[in-house]
Design an enzyme around this catalytic site. Structure first.
Site: not given
Ligand code: GLN
Length: 532
Positions: A21, A150, A152, A191-192, A382, A385, A508, A510
């Site tokens: 966002i 992380d 990753e 602190k975080p 989908c 339907m 779809h 949406e």
């Protein structure tokens, strides 16, 4: 503008703070100033794409026009900016490694030892710059999935460190953290945030801007403290407090001059603050709409993120109909002949959700039979339907064993079937009809009335199709095929014209509903639900 500017958005402390966002809001504000902007998401997991991920793990799978199964944040980018994203806007670690390994096999690295630095990081950097180089965007915003710390994420952070060095003023780092409120102490804790920034600094990245997610307003003193501890300007400590709707976030960011700070950092003139007129009009209308329209969502996942784009498309359509969407999740696994009346009768309209596999499917038929025989405005998407067609075949055409080949391999009444050319495919990943396909609408149909045109393009994500062998029979009994693919003749939309609003789409819709351009089918569905 000559050179593309790169904005990196990272997150710390916790996941789900709303990086998508914030990225979308930054994009919106820069776009409103006339800049061309795109946003991309880099996901640190090993899957090639989220197509094979369970919605419980990763929420909805979004689909781009070019047929990429993508992270749901791309949906936010499209809804906020009204842009279209592509495969290049969503990269995963799996894709980075695959491409490096493919190159290695081809012999591109000439006998070198392939390592994370420089080979993986070079591939990440190439992908970061791909869109900017190809389409000459003014701004490319890159959101990094996961949180700093992380394992990753490390190759991505290292790539950002290198890019910041290479790009100099043309790169900006925005770091999103969380400021918790300790009720017992009556205090907000920084602190975080300090630790999260230290973590970033330890991999060589100094953030330029901090966005602090919080449930309470941050005092000037608190911001000063964060600025002091984290080496950022006081003005570049931005608060992101919970909002009644995510669409308020761009306004809150603009009030704190987030876009101006970015423009100054990259050396661009600041100029006038854009009015964001249509955006504010949308929000005003949304706040004024207090009367509710009740929509039942019949599906098997009882979590928000699994049907993200449907929820957003519905709430946008409700706003443009001056109503508040009150969406009720109805678990199809628990729906039966005994409780259907009680569950569905309070609804003004019902959506039968997309999905894969057998689980919860019988409840969808129960819901559809109720909706069809009680003339409730109903929208099948989908799988929804496909269920409309199956329920109709069972209860109107009289084929008690009608089904989709997906659920019953052997049914003689396979009103939903797999296409001949798909039968030989055995891999689960990437074997579907994906992305935008054309569709021609029948004049006089309710679908065409909603779209106000006879030629549309919509996004698909499915393996199975309406079986054209049954088409004439369906139409004779009152369910019309009103949207057809012009090349393959595949059925894309069905409707029962004698009911108030009973439409199913194989695609779809949406995915393409945005804040400033709500989707015509959702608009028309919600309108019918209100009339109910
Ligand atoms: N499972 C169905 C198919 O593959 C529908 C998929 C969906 O709803 N996205 O055709």
């Amino acid at each position: 503008m000559a050179e593309t500017k790169y904005i990196f958005v990272t997150g710390g402390v916790a996941s789900s703070l709303g990086k998508g966002i914030i990225s979308s809001s930054i994009g919106k504000l820069l776009q409103a100033r006339g800049y061309s902007v795109t946003i991309q998401k880099f996901d640190p997991y090993i899957n090639i794409d989220p197509g094979t991920l369970n919605p419980y793990e990763h929420g909805e799978c979004y689909v781009t026009v070019d047929g990429h199964e993508a992270d749901l944040d791309l949906g936010h980018y499209e809804r906020f900016l009204g842009i279209q994203t592509t495969k290049a806007n969503n990269i995963t670690t799996g894709r980075i490694y695959k491409s490096v390994i493919d190159k290695e096999r081809r012999g591109d690295y000439l006998g070198k030892t392939i390592q994370i630095i420089p080979h993986i990081t070079d591939e990440i950097k190439r992908n970061v710059k791909l869109l900017g180089n190809k389409y000459k965007y003014d701004f490319v915003i890159t959101e990094i999935g996961g949180t700093v710390g992380d394992i990753e994420s490390l190759p991505y952070l290292e790539s950002i460190r290198q890019l910041k060095w290479e790009l100099g003023r043309n790169a900006v780092c925005v770091h999103l953290t969380y400021v918790p409120y300790l009720a017992a102490a009556g205090e907000l804790k920084t602190k975080p945030t300090q630790h999260s920034v230290k973590e970033l600094q330890s991999v060589g990245i100094q953030p330029d801007i901090l966005v602090l997610r919080t449930e309470h307003d941050l005092s000037l003193n608190l911001r000063k403290k964060v600025a002091l501890f984290c080496n950022v300007d006081e003005t570049a400590v931005i608060q992101s407090k919970d909002q009644p709707t995510i669409y308020e976030v761009p306004l809150r960011m603009q009030e704190q001059h987030l876009d101006e700070i970015i423009l100054r950092k990259v050396g661009l003139p600041v100029g006038e603050t854009p009015a964001l007129g249509p955006w504010r009009d949308f929000l005003d209308r949304r706040h004024r709409a207090t009367e509710a329209v009740h929509i039942g969502l019949v599906g098997k996942y009882d979590l928000q993120d699994a049907y993200k784009s449907i929820l957003e498309a519905l709430s946008q359509a409700a706003t443009y109909n001056d109503r508040k969407a009150d969406i009720h999740f109805i678990n199809s696994e628990k729906l039966n002949e005994q409780n259907v009346e009680e569950q569905l009768s309070p609804m003004d309209g019902v959506i039968i959700c997309p999905g894969f596999g057998q689980r919860g499917i019988e409840g969808k038929f129960v819901a559809l039979k109720y909706c069809r025989t009680h003339n409730v405005p109903t929208f099948g998407i989908c799988l929804g339907m496909q269920c409309m067609a199956i329920e109709f075949a069972r209860n109107v055409l009289g084929y008690a064993d009608a089904n989709s080949r997906e659920m019953d391999e052997k049914t003689p009444h396979n009103v939903i079937d797999i296409m001949e050319e798909q039968k030989s495919i055995t891999h689960m990943g990437g074997t579907m009809r994906l992305g935008a396909y054309e569709c021609i609408l029948k004049p006089g149909s309710r679908a065409m009335e909603a779209y106000q045109t006879d030629h549309i393009q919509e996004r698909h994500r499915h393996r199975y199709e309406f079986n054209n062998d049954f088409k004439a029979e369906f139409e004779k009994a009152g369910m019309n095929c009103v949207g057809l693919n012009p090349e393959s003749d595949l059925v894309e939309i069905i409707e029962i014209p004698t009911l108030k609003w009973y439409i199913g789409t194989q695609f779809h819709p949406e995915y393409s509903s945005t804040v400033l351009k709500p989707h015509p089918l959702f608009l028309s569905f919600v309108k019918a639900a209100i009339a109910q």
